[in-house]
Scaffold this motif. Sequence first.
Motif, short mmCIF file in Angstrom:
data_model
loop_
_atom_site.label_atom_id
_atom_site.label_comp_id
_atom_site.label_asym_id
_atom_site.label_seq_id
_atom_site.Cartn_x
_atom_site.Cartn_y
_atom_site.Cartn_z
N UNK A 165 0.65 -1.29 -0.06
CA UNK A 165 0.14 0.16 -0.10
C UNK A 165 0.87 1.34 -0.12
N UNK A 166 2.12 1.40 0.19
CA UNK A 166 3.16 2.31 0.35
C UNK A 166 3.59 2.79 -1.22
N UNK A 167 3.50 4.15 -1.11
CA UNK A 167 4.02 4.61 -2.37
C UNK A 167 5.38 5.06 -2.47
N UNK A 168 6.24 4.90 -1.30
CA UNK A 168 7.49 5.39 -1.27
C UNK A 168 8.56 4.42 -0.89
N UNK A 169 9.62 4.70 -1.47
CA UNK A 169 10.95 3.78 -1.17
C UNK A 169 12.19 5.00 -1.00
N UNK A 170 12.70 4.89 0.17
CA UNK A 170 13.91 5.92 0.44
C UNK A 170 15.27 5.06 0.23
N UNK A 171 15.94 5.63 -0.90
CA UNK A 171 17.14 5.30 -1.33
C UNK A 171 18.15 5.86 -0.58
N UNK A 172 19.12 5.17 0.25
CA UNK A 172 20.02 5.95 1.26
C UNK A 172 21.37 5.44 0.57
N UNK A 173 22.01 6.50 0.36
CA UNK A 173 23.39 6.21 -0.35
C UNK A 173 24.51 6.38 0.75
N UNK A 174 25.30 5.41 0.79
CA UNK A 174 26.58 5.47 1.63
C UNK A 174 27.58 6.27 1.02
N UNK A 175 28.69 6.66 1.85
CA UNK A 175 29.79 7.40 1.37
C UNK A 175 30.43 6.80 -0.03
N UNK A 176 30.37 5.32 0.01
CA UNK A 176 31.15 4.80 -1.04
C UNK A 176 30.22 4.24 -2.40
N UNK A 177 28.91 4.37 -2.10
CA UNK A 177 28.03 3.88 -3.01
C UNK A 177 28.12 4.52 -4.46
N UNK A 178 28.27 3.96 -5.35
CA UNK A 178 28.59 4.32 -6.67
C UNK A 178 27.43 5.26 -7.40
N UNK A 179 27.59 6.16 -7.95
CA UNK A 179 26.53 7.02 -8.57
C UNK A 179 25.61 6.23 -9.42
N UNK A 189 12.90 1.41 -8.30
CA UNK A 189 11.85 1.89 -7.44
C UNK A 189 10.83 2.23 -8.24
N UNK A 190 10.76 2.99 -9.40
CA UNK A 190 9.83 3.39 -10.60
C UNK A 190 9.55 2.09 -11.11
N UNK A 191 10.28 1.00 -11.35
CA UNK A 191 9.76 -0.14 -12.08
C UNK A 191 8.64 -0.90 -11.33
N UNK A 192 8.80 -0.74 -9.92
CA UNK A 192 7.74 -1.54 -9.13
C UNK A 192 6.28 -0.56 -8.58
N UNK A 193 6.63 0.58 -9.38
CA UNK A 193 5.36 1.50 -9.28
C UNK A 193 5.42 2.37 -7.91
N UNK A 194 6.63 2.64 -7.53
CA UNK A 194 6.69 3.36 -6.24
C UNK A 194 7.70 4.90 -6.53
N UNK A 195 7.52 5.49 -5.63
CA UNK A 195 8.25 6.99 -5.94
C UNK A 195 9.62 6.96 -5.10
N UNK A 196 10.70 7.17 -5.77
CA UNK A 196 11.94 7.32 -4.64
C UNK A 196 12.25 8.43 -4.23
N UNK A 197 12.84 8.52 -3.21
CA UNK A 197 13.38 9.85 -2.52
C UNK A 197 14.91 9.29 -2.12
N UNK A 198 15.97 10.29 -2.54
CA UNK A 198 17.11 9.76 -2.25
C UNK A 198 17.72 10.68 -1.06
N UNK A 199 18.19 9.94 -0.24
CA UNK A 199 19.04 10.73 0.75
C UNK A 199 20.30 10.41 1.06
N UNK A 200 21.19 11.01 1.81
CA UNK A 200 22.68 10.52 2.11
C UNK A 200 22.58 10.14 3.53
N UNK A 201 23.61 9.14 3.82
CA UNK A 201 23.71 8.35 4.87
C UNK A 201 23.61 9.31 6.24
#
Length: 301
Positions: A165-179, A189-201
Motif C-alpha cells: 500500500x505504500x507509494x514510497x521507497x527511501x534510497x539511502x546512499x553510503x559514502x562509497x555507493x557508486x552514482x 523503485x519506479x519499475x515497481x510502481x513506487x516513488x523514490x526519494x534519495x538521501x545521504x547516510x
Amino acid sequence: MSDQQQHEHQHDDTDAVVGAGAPERVGVLGGGRMGAGIAHAFVLAGSQVVVVERDAAAAEAARERVTASLEKSVARGWSEPLDELEGRLRVAIDIDAFAGNGLVIEAVPEDEAMKADALARVERVLHERAALASNTSSISIDRLSATLARPERFLGLHFFNPVPASALVEIVLGTATQPALANDARAWVEAIGKTPVTVHDAPGFASSRLGVALGLEAIRMVEEGVASPGDIDAAMELGYKHPVGPLRTTDIVGLDVRLGIAEQLHQDLGPRFAPPQLLRDMVADGRLGKKSGRGFYDWND
C-alpha cells in the motif's frame, strides 16, 4: 556439471543491474512482513524472486505471506493470473540461492550486528557486479558496509509498511555507493510502481528521523494527558492533512519497531529522541499495536 562449475555458471549469468526496469532476478533475505511485501512488489514487476529464510518452516510461512498478497492483487484486478505470479516466486533456506541474482535486499530484524553479519554472508555468494541493499529504517549504511568487500555496490532501500500500500521507497546512499548504482536504484523503485526519494547516510535518514520525532512527541502528549490518541491523530489528519495520524501510524508500524528506532536515534542524535516511558511500558506489556491486537487503539475488530 560439478557443484563448483554450477556455482560459477550462476555467477556468470548474473543479470545486468544497469538501466531501467526491475532486475531479472531479485533476492530477499528474510520473509517477514517487510520481506514478503518487498518480494510481492518485485514479483508484480516481473522479476524472478527468491526469498531466503532461516529454516523450512519460516520459508513456507514466507511463501504463504507473499502468496496471500499476490491473491489480493489478483482480486483487485491485476492482469496476470495467480499461477503465473506464483511461478516467479521461490523460497529457500540457503543463501547460496542468491547466486546469480542481480539484486539482493536484506530484510532481517532491525539489529545492527545481525544485519552486518547477514550482509557479509550474502555478499560472499554474489557476483561482483550484483547490488546489495538493506531495508534498514535507521541504521547507518556506512556502518553496515564496514565489513563488506564491495561497499560501492551497497546502499539502503528503505521500504515502508505495509509495502503493497505504500507509494514510497527511501534510497539511502553510503559514502562509497557508486552514482551509477544510485541511478539504477531509482529505476528499480519506479519499475515497481513506487516513488523514490534519495538521501545521504545520516541517523534516521529523512523519513524515520521526521516520522519518529512526530510519533514520540505524540506519545509524550498521551503520557502527559494532553489529549486522547484519537484527538491527537485527528488534529494532524484534519489540521495538517496527514493521511494517518502519528499514533495510529505507530500502531501500524509496531511499537517495538518504533522503540528500536528511537533508541538508535537517541544514541546517535541525543536526548531529543529519548523514548517516552509510556512507549517502553507498552512494549513491555506486549501492546505492540496492530500486530498484537492492541496499542494506542484496539485492533481486535
